[in-house]
Design an enzyme around this catalytic site. Structure first.
Site, mmCIF file in Angstrom:
data_model
loop_
_atom_site.group_PDB
_atom_site.id
_atom_site.type_symbol
_atom_site.label_atom_id
_atom_site.label_comp_id
_atom_site.label_asym_id
_atom_site.label_seq_id
_atom_site.Cartn_x
_atom_site.Cartn_y
_atom_site.Cartn_z
ATOM 1 N N LYS A 291 27.824 41.830 32.573
ATOM 2 C CA LYS A 291 27.121 41.189 33.690
ATOM 3 C C LYS A 291 28.079 41.038 34.872
ATOM 4 O O LYS A 291 29.160 40.461 34.732
ATOM 5 C CB LYS A 291 26.596 39.807 33.303
ATOM 6 C CG LYS A 291 25.708 39.223 34.415
ATOM 7 C CD LYS A 291 25.389 37.767 34.238
ATOM 8 C CE LYS A 291 26.378 36.849 34.886
ATOM 9 N NZ LYS A 291 26.444 36.948 36.361
ATOM 10 N N GLU B 81 39.748 34.511 30.745
ATOM 11 C CA GLU B 81 40.731 34.630 31.840
ATOM 12 C C GLU B 81 40.229 33.728 32.948
ATOM 13 O O GLU B 81 39.234 34.050 33.606
ATOM 14 C CB GLU B 81 40.798 36.080 32.340
ATOM 15 C CG GLU B 81 41.309 37.080 31.343
ATOM 16 C CD GLU B 81 42.802 36.982 31.132
ATOM 17 O OE1 GLU B 81 43.484 36.293 31.905
ATOM 18 O OE2 GLU B 81 43.288 37.583 30.161
ATOM 19 N N CYS C 153 42.988 34.601 41.326
ATOM 20 C CA CYS C 153 43.353 33.572 40.345
ATOM 21 C C CYS C 153 44.858 33.392 40.246
ATOM 22 O O CYS C 153 45.334 32.304 39.956
ATOM 23 C CB CYS C 153 42.790 33.957 38.995
ATOM 24 S SG CYS C 153 43.248 35.633 38.520
ATOM 25 N N GLU D 38 41.837 24.315 42.436
ATOM 26 C CA GLU D 38 41.861 25.693 42.938
ATOM 27 C C GLU D 38 40.989 25.772 44.188
ATOM 28 O O GLU D 38 39.787 25.509 44.120
ATOM 29 C CB GLU D 38 41.304 26.589 41.825
ATOM 30 C CG GLU D 38 41.582 28.032 42.002
ATOM 31 C CD GLU D 38 41.059 28.846 40.826
ATOM 32 O OE1 GLU D 38 40.044 28.459 40.205
ATOM 33 O OE2 GLU D 38 41.660 29.892 40.539
HETATM 34 P P1 NAD Z 1 32.363 31.558 38.030
HETATM 35 O O1 NAD Z 1 32.852 30.957 36.773
HETATM 36 O O2 NAD Z 1 31.512 30.743 38.914
HETATM 37 O O3 NAD Z 1 31.512 32.861 37.726
HETATM 38 C C1 NAD Z 1 32.061 33.945 37.001
HETATM 39 C C2 NAD Z 1 30.939 34.686 36.319
HETATM 40 O O4 NAD Z 1 30.343 33.832 35.355
HETATM 41 C C3 NAD Z 1 29.819 35.140 37.249
HETATM 42 O O5 NAD Z 1 29.390 36.418 36.834
HETATM 43 C C4 NAD Z 1 28.734 34.093 36.998
HETATM 44 O O6 NAD Z 1 27.440 34.571 37.242
HETATM 45 C C5 NAD Z 1 28.928 33.810 35.529
HETATM 46 N N1 NAD Z 1 28.441 32.508 35.073
HETATM 47 C C6 NAD Z 1 28.312 31.363 35.785
HETATM 48 N N2 NAD Z 1 27.826 30.376 34.986
HETATM 49 C C7 NAD Z 1 27.648 30.919 33.750
HETATM 50 C C8 NAD Z 1 27.196 30.402 32.502
HETATM 51 N N3 NAD Z 1 26.819 29.133 32.349
HETATM 52 N N4 NAD Z 1 27.170 31.231 31.436
HETATM 53 C C9 NAD Z 1 27.577 32.517 31.561
HETATM 54 N N5 NAD Z 1 27.986 33.061 32.713
HETATM 55 C C10 NAD Z 1 28.047 32.273 33.805
HETATM 56 O O7 NAD Z 1 33.647 32.093 38.788
HETATM 57 P P2 NAD Z 1 33.672 32.889 40.167
HETATM 58 O O8 NAD Z 1 33.454 31.923 41.269
HETATM 59 O O9 NAD Z 1 32.819 34.105 40.087
HETATM 60 O O10 NAD Z 1 35.181 33.421 40.178
HETATM 61 C C11 NAD Z 1 36.215 32.658 40.634
HETATM 62 C C12 NAD Z 1 36.973 32.088 39.459
HETATM 63 O O11 NAD Z 1 37.430 33.122 38.610
HETATM 64 C C13 NAD Z 1 38.211 31.365 39.880
HETATM 65 O O12 NAD Z 1 38.354 30.178 39.130
HETATM 66 C C14 NAD Z 1 39.316 32.344 39.569
HETATM 67 O O13 NAD Z 1 40.576 31.763 39.401
HETATM 68 C C15 NAD Z 1 38.805 32.982 38.340
HETATM 69 N N6 NAD Z 1 39.426 34.292 38.112
HETATM 70 C C16 NAD Z 1 40.292 34.444 37.067
HETATM 71 C C17 NAD Z 1 40.934 35.654 36.850
HETATM 72 C C18 NAD Z 1 41.910 35.848 35.704
HETATM 73 O O14 NAD Z 1 42.231 36.981 35.380
HETATM 74 N N7 NAD Z 1 42.397 34.800 35.084
HETATM 75 C C19 NAD Z 1 40.660 36.720 37.696
HETATM 76 C C20 NAD Z 1 39.778 36.537 38.752
HETATM 77 C C21 NAD Z 1 39.150 35.317 38.933
#
Ligand code: NAD
Length: 489
Positions: free
Chosen positions: A183, A259, A293, A392
């Protein structure tokens, strides 16, 4: 690159299930807004739990034949896909620019395209590296361990590096013999659908990879709870990571890799080479408009060089990140924040800093309109307990604080729920290694900083920054079950 190069004549908006593009069962769509213009980029089909069911079924049906292929053949498919992506980077870059605002070609901002292709080639090269163990340590027995794929795996990715994140998930999972339902983020669903088309073009067997556009709820949640999904790998925020672990625990206890976020410290000692440290800190602050991140967002600078460093950082952040524009245009070095939600969130932190009367020495507001552009921002000597130091922000905003002694700066660096990445600049190698050992972080850079990573080294977080690792020569390991076989002689 001429303006808007890579724009496809027809933007694909359907779901990719069992090798075909199909509308969602409900026919429901959602709008993705171009963050540079605030105009509609595309209306995209939204996957429901019923669509998740049919994608998982396709992946389940495809699994036996895919797992039975020689590993080298699976590696060949992944290599072909990497080459096809390389040929279509302009289209992928255009679609990421109009959905989440990432500028495409101009260095040092084009590392995502490079990483996407090179990462996938690296994963392809691991296909035949998968191996178990043998043991003669039990008298009268030869014991073996097998590494075998889980079956149907799932991945949920964020929006800040759409094609890069996708390849990190599909590469090791598919070479290991799994099939997958992935997804994308509702903020950036389009470039993955180009990659889906390339899967068709290279003849990837139907159902091996299925790609769904949709929201966390209900689509992501349905995947995390699905009883036929044996493993899920998630990249995103800490709260969502927790929700996914909970959903996995409450359904079939599927294996989970997380992650998650970061608030990475960067420590600069008074013997540091500032010619290197200042531009490195500035790139880490503004690359991808600060939406990464691993980016260094808490800077601790030795008091003896504090003023000199700060003056240099202001100039460097303005030079590298100050000029914002439409990310589909050739000259653009920095784009907008991904969408209005992210923009409002960052503006909320800037308002907090103003309300708390924190010292904002650069930026601090909207850069231009229309579009969700924010100025590179430096906040100086914010209290350690303040929200801008603890949470963050995910924008081009850094906090710069001063320090006097080593023990104190290590304690402050580690005083965080996150533990993804930490960096140090010093000419004293013993001190660098001493501190590297004490940082509570999954990655440490010495005389360098994020976004530096290496495909053949493990990447992941300590504490609430995650669970499990991606990359490395054993990247397949977290995508496989183990089985021990005891053979009596
Ligand atoms: P997010 O957690 O809001 O969303 C990430 C994904 O999860 C999206 O596809 C979203 O639709 C889905 N999602 C949201 N709620 C869900 C649920 N209840 N069940 C299943 N899926 C769900 O994060 P974001 O805003 O898209 O991304 C930013 C975050 O990602 C930041 O915290 C960043 O640090 C982190 N990030 C981490 C890494 C890493 O490698 N550690 C890399 C990139 C981003």
């Amino acid at each position: 690159m001429p303006d808007s190069a890579g724009k496809p004549s027809n933007i694909e908006t359907r779901l990719f299930i069992n090798g075909d593009f199909v509308p969602s069962i409900s026919g429901q769509t959602f709008d993705v807004i171009n963050p540079a213009t605030e105009q509609l980029a595309a209306s995209v089909y939204e996957a429901s739990p019923e669509d998740v069911d049919r994608a998982v079924k396709a992946a389940k049906d495809a699994f036996p034949a895919w797992a039975a292929l020689d590993a080298s053949k699976r590696g060949d498919f992944i290599l072909k896909l990497a080459e096809a992506i390389e040929q279509n980077l302009e289209e992928i870059g255009y679609l990421e620019a109009v959905t989440m605002g990432k500028p495409y070609l101009k260095p040092p901002y084009n590392w995502v395209g490079h990483h996407t292709v090179e990462g996938l080639k690296f994963f392809a090269s691991l296909a035949t590296a998968v191996a178990g163990e043998t043991s003669l340590n039990t008298n009268g027995f030869v014991n073996l361990s097998f590494r075998q794929p889980y079956g149907v795996t799932a991945a949920i990715i964020p929006w800040n590096g759409p094609s890069f994140m996708l390849c990190n998930k599909i590469g090791p999972s598919l070479v290991a013999g799994n099939t997958m339902v992935l997804k994308t983020s509702e903020k950036s669903p389009l470039s993955a659908l180009t990659i889906a088309r390339l899967c068709q073009e290279i003849g990837l067997p139907k159902g091996v990879l299925n790609i769904l556009s949709g929201f966390g709820r209900p689509c992501g949640e349905a995947l995390a709870k699905h009883m036929d999904v044996r493993k899920i790998s998630f990249t995103g925020s800490v709260p969502t990571g927790k929700a996914i672990k909970k959903a996995a625990a409450e359904s079939n206890l599927k294996n989970v890799t997380l992650e998650l976020g970061g608030k990475s410290p960067l420590v600069i000692f008074d013997d540091a080479d500032l010619e290197q440290a200042i531009p490195a800190a500035a790139v880490s602050a503004v690359v991808n408009s600060g939406q990464g991140c691993i980016l260094s967002t808490r800077l601790y600078v030795h008091e003896k060089i504090f003023d000199r460093f700060l003056d240099g950082l202001k100039v460097a952040m303005t030079k590298i990140g100050g000029e914002v524009n439409d990310p589909t245009m050739e000259a653009t070095s920095r784009g907008p924040q991904a969408d209005k939600i992210q923009f409002d969130r960052i503006m909320g932190y800037l308002q907090y800093a103003k309300d708390q009367k924190l010292d904002i020495v650069l930026g601090g507001g909207r850069a231009r309109e229309p579009g969700y552009f924010i100025d590179p921002t430096i906040i100086v000597n914010a209290p350690e307990y303040s929200r801008v130091m603890k949470e963050e922000i995910f924008g081009p905003v850094v906090c710069v604080n001063s320090f006097k002694d080593e023990e104190d700066v290590i304690r402050r660096s580690n005083d965080s729920i996150f533990g993804l990445y930490a960096s140090i600049f010093t000419r004293d190698i013993s001190r660098a290694l001493r501190i590297a050992m004490q940082f509570e972080a999954g990655s440490v850079a010495i005389n360098a900083t994020s976004p530096l990573t290496a495909f053949d080294m493990p990447m992941g977080g300590w504490k609430q920054s995650g669970d499990g690792r991606e990359f490395s020569r054993r990247a397949w390991e977290s995508w496989m079950e183990q089985k021990t076989v005891y053979i009596k002689l």
